[in-house]
Design a protein around this motif. Structure first.
Motif, PDB file in Angstrom:
ATOM      1  N   GLN A 257       0.834  -1.187   0.000  1.00 53.70           N
ATOM      2  CA  GLN A 257       0.000   0.000   0.000  1.00 53.70           C
ATOM      3  C   GLN A 257       0.875   1.244   0.000  1.00 53.70           C
ATOM      4  O   GLN A 257       1.964   1.251   0.578  1.00 53.70           O
ATOM      5  CB  GLN A 257      -0.903   0.016   1.224  1.00 53.70           C
ATOM      6  CG  GLN A 257      -1.895  -1.108   1.242  1.00 53.70           C
ATOM      7  CD  GLN A 257      -2.764  -1.072   2.489  1.00 53.70           C
ATOM      8  OE1 GLN A 257      -2.499  -0.339   3.418  1.00 53.70           O
ATOM      9  NE2 GLN A 257      -3.797  -1.881   2.488  1.00 53.70           N
ATOM     10  N   ALA A 258       0.385   2.304  -0.642  1.00 53.39           N
ATOM     11  CA  ALA A 258       1.114   3.569  -0.680  1.00 53.39           C
ATOM     12  C   ALA A 258       0.950   4.277   0.661  1.00 53.39           C
ATOM     13  O   ALA A 258      -0.106   4.209   1.282  1.00 53.39           O
ATOM     14  CB  ALA A 258       0.574   4.442  -1.800  1.00 53.39           C
ATOM     15  N   PRO A 259       1.990   4.980   1.136  1.00 51.10           N
ATOM     16  CA  PRO A 259       1.862   5.698   2.405  1.00 51.10           C
ATOM     17  C   PRO A 259       0.902   6.873   2.284  1.00 51.10           C
ATOM     18  O   PRO A 259       0.715   7.440   1.214  1.00 51.10           O
ATOM     19  CB  PRO A 259       3.287   6.194   2.689  1.00 51.10           C
ATOM     20  CG  PRO A 259       3.975   6.181   1.374  1.00 51.10           C
ATOM     21  CD  PRO A 259       3.318   5.104   0.558  1.00 51.10           C
ATOM     22  N   VAL A 260       0.298   7.238   3.409  1.00 44.73           N
ATOM     23  CA  VAL A 260      -0.631   8.357   3.442  1.00 44.73           C
ATOM     24  C   VAL A 260       0.172   9.651   3.421  1.00 44.73           C
ATOM     25  O   VAL A 260       1.129   9.807   4.179  1.00 44.73           O
ATOM     26  CB  VAL A 260      -1.509   8.293   4.710  1.00 44.73           C
ATOM     27  CG1 VAL A 260      -2.403   9.499   4.804  1.00 44.73           C
ATOM     28  CG2 VAL A 260      -2.308   7.021   4.726  1.00 44.73           C
TER      29      VAL A 260
END
Length: 61
Positions: free
Chosen positions: A29-32
């Motif tokens: 998942q991509a970081p926020v």
């Protein structure tokens, strides 16, 4: 011997969880990222009140 209809949903959920715990099969998942910088407790409140964030909008956090 058994098909998916015979297995409980809990068993199926555990199988999916074990698959996704393996990093090689799932896309990471991509970081926020924030669009604005994070407001510190002692920074002026972004609402424009003039008080520190911890005494204004951050009081109930």
């Amino acid at each position: 011997m058994f098909d998916n209809a015979d297995r409980s949903s809990k068993e199926q959920d555990m199988e999916v969880a074990s698959c996704c715990s393996n990093e090689s099969c799932c896309v990471p998942q991509a970081p926020v990222t924030r669009s604005t910088p994070k407001v510190g407790r002692n920074d002026p409140c972004p609402c424009g009140n003039g008080k520190k964030f911890k005494k204004c909008c951050g009081k109930n956090l």
